[in-house]
Design a protein around this motif. Sequence first.
Motif, short mmCIF file in Angstrom:
data_model
loop_
_atom_site.label_atom_id
_atom_site.label_comp_id
_atom_site.label_asym_id
_atom_site.label_seq_id
_atom_site.Cartn_x
_atom_site.Cartn_y
_atom_site.Cartn_z
N ARG A 207 37.45 44.97 33.94
CA ARG A 207 37.79 44.13 32.78
C ARG A 207 36.55 43.74 31.97
NH1 ARG A 207 42.56 40.14 34.29
NH2 ARG A 207 40.98 39.30 35.67
N LYS A 210 35.95 44.94 28.39
CA LYS A 210 36.64 44.25 27.26
C LYS A 210 37.82 44.97 26.66
CE LYS A 210 32.87 41.56 27.29
NZ LYS A 210 32.76 40.82 28.53
N SER A 232 39.74 49.30 37.75
CA SER A 232 40.34 48.22 38.54
C SER A 232 41.80 48.07 38.13
CB SER A 232 39.56 46.91 38.32
OG SER A 232 39.73 46.49 36.98
N ARG A 233 42.52 47.31 38.92
CA ARG A 233 43.97 47.18 38.66
C ARG A 233 44.31 46.53 37.32
NH1 ARG A 233 48.59 44.64 42.62
NH2 ARG A 233 49.78 43.71 40.97
N VAL A 247 42.14 52.09 41.51
CA VAL A 247 41.73 52.15 42.93
C VAL A 247 41.81 50.76 43.54
CG1 VAL A 247 40.26 54.20 42.78
CG2 VAL A 247 39.26 51.98 42.25
N THR A 250 46.22 48.26 46.31
CA THR A 250 47.52 48.70 45.80
C THR A 250 47.40 49.97 44.96
OG1 THR A 250 47.17 47.07 44.06
CG2 THR A 250 48.73 46.49 45.79
N SER A 265 34.44 42.79 39.21
CA SER A 265 33.93 41.62 39.94
C SER A 265 33.74 41.89 41.44
CB SER A 265 34.87 40.43 39.74
OG SER A 265 36.18 40.79 40.13
N GLN A 269 40.69 42.87 47.08
CA GLN A 269 41.72 43.92 46.92
C GLN A 269 41.14 45.17 46.28
OE1 GLN A 269 42.02 40.82 45.61
NE2 GLN A 269 43.76 39.84 46.65
N HIS A 270 40.12 45.02 45.46
CA HIS A 270 39.45 46.20 44.89
C HIS A 270 38.61 46.87 45.96
CE1 HIS A 270 37.87 48.71 41.62
NE2 HIS A 270 36.74 48.68 42.30
N ASN A 284 26.78 44.68 36.69
CA ASN A 284 27.53 43.48 36.32
C ASN A 284 26.56 42.47 35.72
OD1 ASN A 284 29.11 40.96 36.52
ND2 ASN A 284 30.51 42.21 37.73
N ALA A 303 26.72 45.71 30.60
CA ALA A 303 27.12 47.12 30.72
C ALA A 303 26.88 47.90 29.43
CB ALA A 303 28.60 47.20 31.09
C1 LIG Z 1 48.28 41.64 46.08
C2 LIG Z 1 47.17 42.03 45.17
C3 LIG Z 1 46.79 43.36 45.13
C4 LIG Z 1 45.74 43.75 44.28
N1 LIG Z 1 45.35 45.08 44.27
C5 LIG Z 1 44.30 45.42 43.52
C6 LIG Z 1 43.82 46.75 43.55
O1 LIG Z 1 44.37 47.65 44.20
N2 LIG Z 1 42.74 47.07 42.79
C7 LIG Z 1 42.08 46.13 42.02
O2 LIG Z 1 41.09 46.49 41.37
N3 LIG Z 1 42.53 44.86 41.98
C8 LIG Z 1 43.62 44.49 42.71
N4 LIG Z 1 44.05 43.22 42.64
C9 LIG Z 1 43.44 42.32 41.64
C10 LIG Z 1 42.14 41.71 42.12
O3 LIG Z 1 42.40 40.53 42.87
C11 LIG Z 1 41.23 41.34 40.93
O4 LIG Z 1 41.93 40.46 40.09
C12 LIG Z 1 40.78 42.55 40.13
O5 LIG Z 1 40.20 43.51 40.96
C13 LIG Z 1 39.77 42.11 39.09
O6 LIG Z 1 39.49 43.18 38.22
P1 LIG Z 1 38.11 43.25 37.45
O7 LIG Z 1 37.00 43.09 38.41
O8 LIG Z 1 38.16 44.45 36.58
O9 LIG Z 1 38.20 41.98 36.47
P2 LIG Z 1 37.51 40.56 36.54
O10 LIG Z 1 37.77 39.88 37.82
O11 LIG Z 1 37.90 39.88 35.28
O12 LIG Z 1 35.94 40.88 36.52
C14 LIG Z 1 35.26 41.38 35.41
C15 LIG Z 1 33.79 41.46 35.79
O13 LIG Z 1 33.09 42.04 34.71
C16 LIG Z 1 31.86 41.34 34.56
N5 LIG Z 1 31.45 41.50 33.16
C17 LIG Z 1 31.96 40.91 32.07
N6 LIG Z 1 31.34 41.35 30.96
C18 LIG Z 1 30.41 42.24 31.37
C19 LIG Z 1 29.46 43.05 30.69
N7 LIG Z 1 29.34 43.03 29.37
N8 LIG Z 1 28.64 43.83 31.44
C20 LIG Z 1 28.74 43.87 32.80
N9 LIG Z 1 29.63 43.13 33.48
C21 LIG Z 1 30.45 42.34 32.78
C22 LIG Z 1 32.15 39.92 34.95
O14 LIG Z 1 30.96 39.26 35.37
C23 LIG Z 1 33.15 40.11 36.08
O15 LIG Z 1 32.49 40.18 37.34
C24 LIG Z 1 45.10 42.80 43.46
C25 LIG Z 1 45.49 41.46 43.53
C26 LIG Z 1 46.53 41.09 44.35
C27 LIG Z 1 46.92 39.64 44.41
#
Ligand SMILES: Cc1cc2nc3c(=O)[nH]c(=O)nc-3n(C[C@H](O)[C@H](O)[C@H](O)COP(=O)(O)OP(=O)(O)OC[C@H]3O[C@@H](n4cnc5c(N)ncnc54)[C@H](O)[C@@H]3O)c2cc1C
Length: 318
Positions: A207, A210, A232-233, A247, A250, A265, A269-270, A284, A303
Motif C-alpha cells: 500500500r 499509493k 500484499s492483500r 501473497v 490467505t 509493512s 499475515q503477509h 520502507n 520507494a
Molecule cells: C485474516 C487475515 C488474513 C490476511 N491475509 C493477508 C495476506 O495473505 N497477505 C497480506 O499481505 N495481508 C494479509 N492480511 C492483511 C495484513 O494484516 C495487513 O493489513 C497487510 O499485509 C498490509 O498491507 P501493506 O503492508 O501493503 O499495507 P500497510 O500496512 O498500509 O503498509 C504500507 C507500508 O508502506 C510504507 N510506506 C508508505 N509510503 C512509503 C513510501 N513512499 N516508500 C516506502 N514505504 C512506504 C509504510 O511505512 C507502511 O509500512 C490479512 C489480514 C487478516 C486479518
Amino acid sequence: MSVLIFVDTADGHVKKASLECLSYGAKLAEQTGTTAEGVVLGSSSEDLSALGRYDVKKIHHVNDKSLDHFDAQVFTDVISQVVKASGAKVVVFSNNPDGKAIAPRLSANLKAGLVSGAVALPDTGSGFTVKKNVFSGKAFANVSLVTDIKIIALNANAYKIQEGDGVAEVVPFTATIPASKIKVIATNKSSGEVPLTEAEIVVSGGRGLKGPENWGIVEDLAHSLHAALACSRPVADAHWRPHNEHVGQTGIAIAPNLYIAIGISGAIQHLAGVNRSKVIVVINKDPEAPFFKAADYGIVGDAFEVVPRLTEAIKKFR
Ligand SMILES: Cc1cc2nc3c(=O)[nH]c(=O)nc-3n(C[C@H](O)[C@H](O)[C@H](O)COP(=O)(O)OP(=O)(O)OC[C@H]3O[C@@H](n4cnc5c(N)ncnc54)[C@H](O)[C@@H]3O)c2cc1C
C-alpha cells in the motif's frame, strides 16, 4: 521399504519443488538403507531417465493424456495404486498446492500418517520423527509417524537440490484411471513472465505505493531482475493488482531465493506467505516497520526515490 516421490509437472516440465523432493527422498532412502523411486503422472516433455541425477533409481510413469489435467481425486487414486504396487513405505510430496491437495487425501486413503510442511530430513534413529513448521513459520514441531506407510509434504526451499550423474530406469505403469468428477470449463493462465510459485526472484509491492498508477517502478525493477511480481492483500483487494499476485496467509505462499518487499509493512499475515524466502530485502520509509525484523537487508527510504535508483544500478551492473 522404498521411498516414493511424487514428481509434479507443469505443461510437461518438472517443477523445481519436485527436484528438491527428489533430492530429499533420495537422501532419506540412503539414510534408511533403501532406494528412492519417483512417480510421474501424465505426458512429459522431459527425458525422465535424467531424473536419475537426483539419485532416484526408478521412475514409474503413468503416461495417460487424461492425467495432463490436474484432478486431486484422480491423482490420489492413481498414486495410491503406485504405492501399493511398489511397496513404498514413505511417500514424499512438495507442500505446494498440488501436494497439499493430494497428500491429505492419500493419507486418508492409505491410513498413512502425514506430516505437512516438513523442513528437515526425518530423525530415523529410533522411530520416525519429522520436523515441521507451525504457527505460520513462528515455531517448529517434531511429529512422530507411527503408521506403516508415512507421507511427508516438504516445504519449498527446505532442502537443497543435490545433483549427480545417475540415470533412472523409466518404467511404464498401467493404472486404472477413475473417471473424473470435475469438468474443466476454462483454463485462465496468469500472464506473468515467471509463475510466482516457481520464481527465483520476486518483487512485491504494498500500500506504500499509493496507487496502481505507480506500479511502473515495481515492474521496471522486476524486469531488470527477471523477477515475478507479487503484492500484499490490500493491494489486490483494492484491485490495484490482480489477485493471483497476492501473497501471504490467505494468498499464495512462496519461497523464492530473493524477495524484495516495497512499501509493505510486514504484517504477520503477509510474512506467513513469504518468510520461507532465502533472502528478504525490505524497502520502507518507516524505520520501525515490522518487516525490517524479518529482513536480511533493509533500505529505509522513500520507494519512489530508492526503487528507480536500484533499477538503474542493476541495469548498469548487468
Ligand atoms: C485474516 C487475515 C488474513 C490476511 N491475509 C493477508 C495476506 O495473505 N497477505 C497480506 O499481505 N495481508 C494479509 N492480511 C492483511 C495484513 O494484516 C495487513 O493489513 C497487510 O499485509 C498490509 O498491507 P501493506 O503492508 O501493503 O499495507 P500497510 O500496512 O498500509 O503498509 C504500507 C507500508 O508502506 C510504507 N510506506 C508508505 N509510503 C512509503 C513510501 N513512499 N516508500 C516506502 N514505504 C512506504 C509504510 O511505512 C507502511 O509500512 C490479512 C489480514 C487478516 C486479518
